[in-house]
Design an enzyme around this catalytic site. Structure first.
Site, PDB file in Angstrom:
ATOM      1  N   ARG A   1      43.914  36.992  47.086  1.00  0.00           N
ATOM      2  CA  ARG A   1      43.475  37.696  48.032  1.00  0.00           C
ATOM      3  C   ARG A   1      43.889  37.516  49.410  1.00  0.00           C
ATOM      4  NH1 ARG A   1      43.453  41.104  45.221  1.00  0.00           N
ATOM      5  NH2 ARG A   1      41.412  42.523  44.304  1.00  0.00           N
TER       6      ARG A   1
ATOM      7  N   GLU B   1      46.295  44.736  55.145  1.00  0.00           N
ATOM      8  CA  GLU B   1      47.134  45.584  54.487  1.00  0.00           C
ATOM      9  C   GLU B   1      47.067  47.040  54.855  1.00  0.00           C
ATOM     10  OE1 GLU B   1      47.129  42.593  50.676  1.00  0.00           O
ATOM     11  OE2 GLU B   1      46.433  44.668  50.325  1.00  0.00           O
TER      12      GLU B   1
ATOM     13  N   HIS C   1      51.505  44.032  47.674  1.00  0.00           N
ATOM     14  CA  HIS C   1      50.547  44.002  46.922  1.00  0.00           C
ATOM     15  C   HIS C   1      50.189  44.738  45.332  1.00  0.00           C
ATOM     16  CE1 HIS C   1      45.534  43.420  46.995  1.00  0.00           C
ATOM     17  NE2 HIS C   1      46.228  43.453  45.728  1.00  0.00           N
TER      18      HIS C   1
END
Length: 381
Positions: free
Chosen positions: A293, A322, A341
Site C-alpha cells: 500500500r 492514486e 496498481h
C-alpha cells in the site's frame, strides 16, 4: 445485526451462510449470493471501475453453484468476537478471509458443515476444534495474490535489467554509432547501459511475510536468491526451514538486503513505515519494491534516497496518492519503474476465486467433494 432475507422467497429452512468478516471481496460474495440490497449495484460498479462491471457476471458464480437467492446470508462481521459468536448459530457454512474462528465459534454453529477461507492457509481457524466437530475446512489459493507476487519479482527484474530504459532506447534507435561496431549483426548492449544485473545470488528482504510475502519468497528461491524476512511474530523454525527463509529484525534485514520487498499490512502503526530513517538503514545501492500500500511509504524520503544514489532503484505498483500525478518528481527518475496498481491483474479475476469458493459451499451442503480441503467432508462424525 440480523440475517437479511429476501422477504417471501428465502425461508428459514434454506442454508445459512455466515460471512465472518467484511471487505471488498466479501462484499462481492454477498452481492453474488443476494443481488442488490445490502450491497448496491452502484458499489459493485464503482469497485470495478474503470473496468466495466457486468452485474450478471458478478452474480454468475452463485448461479452456477445453485445458491443465488437460495440461502440466508448473515451480515459481514466488523465487530467483536462476541458479535461473531452471536451470528454463527444455525450456520451451515462460514466464509472468511481474515480473523479468528475459535473453538467457541465452531461449537456455537451446531450444524456447521464447512469453514471456507479465501486464502491458501488455515490462518485463524481452531483446526482441532473443527476436526473434533467434523467440520470440513477449505483454503483456496488466490490467483490474484500469485499475480501480485509475480509482479514484485517483475519490478525487481525491471530495475536490475533497466528494462524500461532499454525498451525506450531500442524504439528510439539510441546508441553511439562511433562506438557500436556490430559483428555479424550482433551488438551486445548497444545503448551502453552500466550497472546491469539480475537476481541470482542476491539477497531479498521481505517485510511482512503474509500470503503474498510467502509467494514472493517461493518464487525468489527459483531465481537463486537468498531470502530474509521480518514480521511481527517470527515463524516456528520448521516453517522457516520449509520456506528456506531466515528471520531478521527490520534494521538487520535492511542492512543485509540487495532488494527489499514491502508486503506489510496497512495499519495506523505501519503508516510511513518506510521513511528517511528506514531508507537510511538500507544497504547502499539496494532496490526498494512496493506492491503493498502506498501509505506505508514516505515518498519524499524515497525521492531523496533515490536522487542521492543511496538506493539504486525502486519499483512501485502502489502510490501514496492514486492515480499518481503526471508532474510527480518520482516520475522523472530513470531508476524508478512505475505501474498503475495492477499487480493483482484485472479485478474481474476475483470472480474466478468466488466461483471456486461458492462451488465448494454448494458441494459441502450436498455432501459432495470440496476443493483445496485441509479437512475433508469425509471426516465429519
Amino acid at each position: 445485526m440480523s440475517d437479511r432475507q429476501h422477504p417471501g422467497t428465502v425461508p428459514e429452512t434454506v442454508p445459512k451462510i455466515v460471512l465472518a468478516d467484511d471487505d471488498h471481496t466479501i462484499k462481492l460474495i454477498r452481492y453474488a449470493l443476494e443481488g442488490e440490497g445490502e450491497v448496491s449495484a452502484e458499489w459493485v460498479r464503482a469497485y470495478f471501475s474503470p473496468e466495466p462491471a457486468d452485474l450478471a457476471a458478478v452474480r454468475e458464480p452463485a448461479r452456477l453453484a445453485g445458491l443465488a437467492d437460495r440461502c440466508r446470508v448473515a451480515a459481514g462481521h466488523t465487530g467483536s468476537a462476541e458479535e461473531l459468536l452471536a451470528r454463527v448459530a444455525g450456520a451451515a457454512v462460514i466464509i472468511y478471509r481474515r480473523g479468528t474462528l475459535s473453538r467457541a465459534v465452531i461449537a456455537k454453529a451446531k450444524g456447521l458443515r464447512l469453514i471456507q477461507r479465501l486464502g491458501a492457509r488455515p490462518e485463524g481457524i481452531d483446526m482441532e476444534a473443527a476436526r473434533a466437530a467434523g467440520v470440513a475446512v477449505s483454503c483456496i489459493p488466490r490467483r490474484t495474490l500469485a499475480y501480485t507476487a509475480e509482479h514484485a519479482l517483475l519490478l525487481m527484474l525491471a530495475v536490475a535489467k533497466r528494462l524500461v530504459e532499454g525498451d525506450a532506447a531500442v524504439r528510439a534507435g539510441t546508441y553511439d554509432r562511433a562506438l557500436v561496431q556490430p559483428i555479424n549483426n550482433v551488438a551486445y548492449n548497444w545503448p551502453g547501459f552500466s550497472a546491469l544485473g539480475g537476481l541470482s545470488g542476491e539477497t531479498l528482504g521481505i517485510v511482512g511475510l503474509g500470503e503474498v510475502g510467502v509467494l514472493v519468497a517461493q518464487r525468489a528461491a527459483s531465481f537463486g536468491m537468498r531470502v530474509l524476512y521480518t514480521k511481527r511474530t517470527r515463524l516456528p523454525a520448521e516453517q522457516e526451514a520449509a520456506l528456506n527463509v531466515s528471520y531478521r529484525s527490520l534494521p538487520e534485514l535492511l542492512a543485509e538486503s540487495d532488494y527489499v520487498s514491502l508486503h506489510a499490512t496497512a495499519t495506523a502503526e505501519t503508516e510511513s513505515l518506510f521513511n528517511r530513517k528506514t531508507f537510511a538503514m538500507m544497504k547502499p545501492g539496494s532496490v526498494f519494491v512496493n506492491t503493498s500500500r502506498g501509505r506505508l511509504v514516505d515518498e519524499a524520503a524515497l525521492l531523496e534516497a533515490l536522487s542521492s544514489g543511496r538506493l539504486r532503484g525502486a519499483g512501485l505498483d502502489n502510490h501514496r496518492i492514486e492515480p499518481r500525478a503526471a508532474e510527480d518528481p518520482l516520475n522523472r527518475l530513470s531508476n524508478v519503474v512505475l505501474t498503475p496498481h495492477n499487480a493483482g491483474g484485472s479485478r474481474l479475476g476475483l470472480l474466478r476465486e468466488i466461483t471456486v469458493l461458492l462451488a465448494n459451499c454448494s458441494a459441502a451442503l450436498r455432501g459432495g467433494e470440496i476443493q483445496h480441503a485441509f479437512l475433508p467432508l469425509s471426516q465429519r462424525r
